[in-house]
Design a protein around this motif. Structure first.
Motif, PDB file in Angstrom:
ATOM      1  N   THR C 108      12.814 -15.939  30.868  1.00  0.00           N
ATOM      2  CA  THR C 108      13.560 -14.521  31.273  1.00  0.00           C
ATOM      3  C   THR C 108      14.918 -15.038  31.323  1.00  0.00           C
ATOM      4  OG1 THR C 108      13.156 -14.995  33.474  1.00  0.00           O
ATOM      5  CG2 THR C 108      11.963 -13.378  32.474  1.00  0.00           C
ATOM      6  N   PRO C 144      12.923 -15.759  37.801  1.00  0.00           N
ATOM      7  CA  PRO C 144      11.924 -15.298  38.999  1.00  0.00           C
ATOM      8  C   PRO C 144      11.753 -16.485  39.996  1.00  0.00           C
ATOM      9  CG  PRO C 144      10.740 -15.217  37.274  1.00  0.00           C
ATOM     10  CD  PRO C 144      12.055 -15.728  36.630  1.00  0.00           C
ATOM     11  N   VAL C 262       2.679 -20.265  38.438  1.00  0.00           N
ATOM     12  CA  VAL C 262       3.424 -19.344  39.350  1.00  0.00           C
ATOM     13  C   VAL C 262       3.933 -17.964  38.973  1.00  0.00           C
ATOM     14  CG1 VAL C 262       5.235 -19.487  40.978  1.00  0.00           C
ATOM     15  CG2 VAL C 262       4.106 -21.462  40.642  1.00  0.00           C
ATOM     16  N   LEU C 263       3.747 -17.136  39.360  1.00  0.00           N
ATOM     17  CA  LEU C 263       4.064 -15.636  39.192  1.00  0.00           C
ATOM     18  C   LEU C 263       3.842 -15.394  37.678  1.00  0.00           C
ATOM     19  CD1 LEU C 263       7.739 -15.632  40.650  1.00  0.00           C
ATOM     20  CD2 LEU C 263       5.593 -14.713  41.537  1.00  0.00           C
ATOM     21  N   LEU C 266       4.306 -11.810  35.610  1.00  0.00           N
ATOM     22  CA  LEU C 266       5.423 -11.595  35.026  1.00  0.00           C
ATOM     23  C   LEU C 266       5.473 -11.750  33.625  1.00  0.00           C
ATOM     24  CD1 LEU C 266       8.103 -12.819  37.815  1.00  0.00           C
ATOM     25  CD2 LEU C 266       7.443 -10.469  37.548  1.00  0.00           C
ATOM     26  N   THR C 268       5.948 -14.783  32.129  1.00  0.00           N
ATOM     27  CA  THR C 268       6.727 -15.514  31.664  1.00  0.00           C
ATOM     28  C   THR C 268       6.454 -16.730  30.796  1.00  0.00           C
ATOM     29  OG1 THR C 268       6.876 -16.663  33.625  1.00  0.00           O
ATOM     30  CG2 THR C 268       8.622 -15.030  33.451  1.00  0.00           C
TER      31      THR C 268
END
Lengths: 469, 175, 281
Positions: C108, C144, C262-263, C266, C268
């Motif tokens: 991002t 993020p 992680v995350l 989203l 990514t």
């Protein structure tokens, strides 16, 4: 009680005289105000020099608060710039002629707030000296800016908006500059002779003038909407909670028109008071501006509620947590002040008694803009404080460097505006003449009294003269 | 050949318009409404009805500028992106349409505005010298009717002006 | 000319990101971090400071959040199920998460940089070009994970007083104020490893490149390698955990599988896989 937007019996010569008078002989108070503005700018200049020398550290920015007041204030000034376009372009197209006495200073406000806003993205850069890298110039190394970045969109949009609104202001002022040229002496005459581009008011010029004014208005309306949508894209295009919001473009545009209208009210009252423009900036026009502001305030409130509801029912845990933090977290005092100033205070605009009372409106309009400034701050900062990674949650308070630059930006705007009102006519003379002329010739008095009569009004029996322009 | 310029200043539009109406009805032989230049402090909505539709190509300039801006903008951006080898990807295409549409739109407006202004400058004959008969009263509150005509018609025109309560007559001869 | 170039290669310019952009990926450097093995000792972070010329900014600036720590040990004490509320043995509830730049394939931070100072290399790395950075800090705002750090001051002026400047790593630069920086997966070591392999006329093999953190980790919790190399240890770990690049959601129905990124939601597409810590209930 005054119910007419303008007294249609004002002689054209008097209009010239009144407006030209406002540009002459600045009084002591003017110089004091100008000096105060310059002093404010000096605060910002000193802060910026310090920041330039040392780095972004003294501004109090930190990890994760990489943006703070600079960007918030940037959005605030960009927002304020939308009022001029609203008044001059949108109201021009819908032929609301009450805009005519007040659009000139609103357009100047547009230009100057853009000139203020444009400084902030530059100030906030870590390496200011390289700012021109954002521009798409041809480099022999084949390096371009990254056109995907909303910051580059900003650069394009602001350049376009600044150019267009400056041209719009200038084009709309040419006939007035010709009037100034005909009445000025000394350096002013030289200046106006150059600026009025040889305007002589013949039918050819007026004919093309009408076309260009309409065309420019048609270009400016979508441009203004796109500019603030693009500014909102700085946030909406990211993936951060509280920024990645679909309703941001209309929300930003509504907020922009809102703060712009509030600023118009402020400057309206100041100009009316200091330049004794009571006959042009009349109470009924003030009332119309207030009603417009009230309507926009309600749109803004609605979009706010939509955003809260969408976040709440969207069940994105991060966004929801952020929303809760906004309401009860460390930013809560500012957040609630913003809601109060933005959504509750505008109800004063709904009452005729208050609307017609200038001191009240002056204070209210300042608070509305305070609310709008807080809105931008509350968009930028809480997201940085509370985002996806809980380890990176943090709270910060901007340092004096940031406050000084924000403070100085108001001085910069004030200085530009003060210079403007003494060098250029802040009321459009030729358009007020048109307004007076139209009202005299095309308004039926019966209709007028029917629409504008209120309880307690006396019937106006004076027949407006149709003699002589 | 000598050309005569005669301008009459009137106190309001009605008188100026009735003068022009008579010229339109050939009150003076050899003088047509096309020779008339009306000078006014404001833009009167009926000017075109009186003088006839003289047209304005300014919107064409806007259209041309806007089309040029959009096409040039898109090609400029796309070719810049295509030649830019170390650009960030972020999982996105090299020529990204959404961003290019946004930027081309800004270019559309920028070039549209610039072209409109240039069109206006050219068509309105701005940035030229003012006519010697220019009167400062036109920027105040009087309406001027100016004609370009032969010597033989000058007197009859002055008569016509006087019939319609002219305030002042100015004239100028050019080679 | 460029117009011809656009028309001829249109589909490449519109679709190439699905394969890697202007280039085929030569490597796809990635990591696997076993949180079962992580003791939260911070050795990786220290190694990172030494390897990458990270300035020590001092207590005050660190407290203000103006420090740089490319690899940070995130400590969470808030797992009541595991005894986080237990005053006496609070560490029972503690969990550690070493976080460094995740080198997302759909990063991002990349598309938001106004001057294209951050981009994706043919090595699958998310590179930061210090010379090009103008410090708009948008990338950090849009990360993020908050894994990008900014040079708020010219830290080098104070961080390495004589003779400490002698210990700086000559393989990479010392950054000045106004520049964004982040974990590079020890790009100088990758460069050295590739150069060595090229000199010997062979392909880069697993183990040629080891990042400072992976090298230092006393429990070998961090494994670094090329995800395109089928025999690399990191590839095997990813496979064993059924974690794949380009897939936003990993199947967690099998209780044995501990791998996650992680995350991930989203999208990514990070190149760092974590293996969840297994605890006694």
């Amino acid at each position: 009680m005054q119910t007419k937007d303008i007294n249609e019996n004002i002689a054209w010569a008097k209009i010239n005289e009144d407006v030209l008078r406002s540009m002459e002989n600045p009084r002591m108070g003017y110089w004091v105000a100008l000096a105060a503005c310059v002093a404010m700018i000096m605060c910002a200049v000193l802060a910026e020099i310090y920041q330039y020398q040392v780095g972004m550290g003294p501004s109090g920015l930190n990890w994760p608060h990489m943006w703070d007041l600079y960007i918030a204030t940037f959005v605030f000034w960009i927002g304020m710039s939308h009022s001029g376009t609203l008044l001059s372009a949108i109201l021009h197209i819908i032929q609301a002629d009450w805009r005519k006495p007040i659009y000139r200073f609103a357009e100047a406000m547009t230009l100057f707030s853009l000139m203020t806003a444009g400084l902030f993205p530059i100030i906030h850069l870590g390496r200011v000296w390289n700012m021109y890298w954002v521009l798409p110039y041809v480099s022999d190394r084949g390096i371009w800016p990254n056109f995907r970045s909303p910051l580059v969109w900003d650069a394009f949009a602001i350049t376009t908006y600044m150019t267009s609104s400056a041209l719009f202001l200038f084009i709309g002022m040419i006939p007035d500059l010709a009037i100034c040229r005909d009445n000025a002496r000394g350096w002013r005459q030289k200046l106006y002779t150059v600026l009025s581009l040889g305007w002589q008011g013949d039918d050819r010029q007026w004919r093309h003038f009408r076309r260009i004014y309409l065309m420019m208005a048609c270009f400016l309306i979508p441009l203004a909407v796109s500019v603030h949508s693009i500014v909102s894209a700085d946030f909406a295009m990211s993936i951060m909670p509280g920024w990645h919001v679909t309703t941001f473009p209309p929300y930003f545009v509504a907020g922009a028109l809102y703060s712009g209208c509030a600023a118009i009210i402020t400057l309206f009252i100041l100009l009316r008071y200091f330049f004794r423009f009571d006959e042009y900036m009349t109470i009924p026009i003030m009332e119309k501006t207030c009603k417009l502001t009230f309507a926009i305030a309600m749109v803004w409130t609605y979009l706010n509620l939509i955003e809260f509801a969408a976040t709440w029912y969207g069940h994105d845990p991060v966004a929801k947590e952020l929303l809760i933090q906004k309401f009860i977290g460390p930013h809560a005092p500012f957040f609630w002040t913003m809601l109060f100033c933005g959504s509750v205070l505008p109800f004063t605009l709904a009452f005729e008694k208050l609307r017609r009372h200038m001191p009240t409106m002056f204070v209210v309009s300042l608070f509305l803009n305070l609310g709008m400034w807080l809105e931008r701050w509350m968009i930028v900062t809480p997201t940085l404080s509370f985002s996806h990674q809980p380890f990176a949650w943090d709270i910060m308070w901007p340092s004096m460097v940031q406050w000084a630059i924000v403070f100085g930006s108001f001085g910069w705007f004030g200085m530009l505006f003060l210079i403007f009102v003494k060098v250029f006519p802040s009321v459009s003379m030729y358009e007020v003449k048109e307004m007076v002329f139209h009202r005299r010739h095309y308004h039926s008095d019966e209709l007028e009294s029917k629409f504008h009569r209120r309880a307690g009004d006396r019937q106006s029996d004076a027949d407006p003269s149709r003699e002589g322009a | 050949m000598k050309r005569y310029y005669v301008m009459g200043l009137f106190s309001n539009f009605e008188e100026a318009f009735s003068t022009i109406s008579e010229i339109r009805q050939h009150a003076i032989p050899g003088v047509t409404v096309d020779d008339v230049t009306l000078k006014s402090p404001i833009e009167h909505p009926e000017i075109e009805e009186i003088l006839g539709d003289r047209g304005s190509p300014v919107p064409k300039f806007s259209l041309f500028g806007a089309i040029f801006g959009a096409i040039f903008g898109f090609l400029f951006l796309a070719s810049a992106q295509a030649n830019f080898l170390t650009q960030p990807q972020g999982g996105k295409a090299i020529i990204t349409l959404p961003s290019n549409i946004v930027l081309s739109y800004e270019m559309l407006i920028l070039f549209g505005v610039l072209s409109t202004v240039i069109g206006f400058m050219i068509n309105a004959r701005l940035m030229t010298k003012r006519h010697p008969l220019y009167s400062e009263k036109v920027s105040l509150d009087q309406v001027g009717v100016m004609l370009e005509l032969d010597e033989k018609n000058v007197d009859s025109l002055k008569e016509l002006f006087k019939k319609h309560k002219v305030l002042e007559i100015r004239e100028e001869v050019s080679q | 000319m460029s117009l011809k170039n656009i028309l001829e290669n249109w589909s490449h310019y519109r679709r190439a990101h699905e394969e890697g952009g202007h280039h085929e990926y030569e490597h796809m450097w990635g990591m696997a971090i076993d949180l079962n093995k992580c003791t939260g000792c911070n050795a990786c972070s220290v190694a990172c400071y030494a390897e990458n010329n990270l300035p020590t900014v001092g207590k005050d600036r660190m407290r203000k959040g103006q420090g740089l720590h490319w690899l940070r040990m995130e400590r969470y004490w808030d797992e009541p199920d595991l005894g986080g509320d237990d005053k006496e043995y609070q560490e029972r509830g503690g969990s550690f998460l070493p976080m460094m730049c995740q080198h997302c394939n759909a990063a991002t931070c990349e598309p938001v940089c106004p001057v294209a100072a951050t981009y994706h290399t043919p090595d699958g790395l998310n590179a930061q070009v210090y010379n090009r950075c103008i410090g708009s800090r948008y990338c950090s705002n849009n990360c993020p994970y908050r894994l990008r750090y900014f040079n708020f001051y010219s830290y080098y002026e104070e961080s390495w007083p004589e003779p400490l400047n002698m210990q700086l790593n000559p393989d990479l630069s010392v950054r000045d104020k106004g520049v964004m920086e982040k974990c590079t997966f020890c790009i100088q070591r990758i460069r050295t490893g590739k150069d060595a392999a090229q000199r010997e006329g062979r392909e880069v093999k697993d183990g040629d490149v080891v990042t400072a953190c992976a090298q230092t980790c006393p429990t070998e919790a961090i494994v670094f390698g090329d995800l395109l190399d089928k025999d690399a240890q990191v590839t095997k770990l990813w496979k064993a955990q059924e974690v794949e690049l380009g897939r936003a959601k990993q199947d967690k129905s099998d209780g044995e599988l501990r791998g996650y990124r992680v995350l991930e939601g989203l999208n990514t597409d990070p190149c760092v896989m974590y293996m969840d810590r297994v605890r006694e209930a």
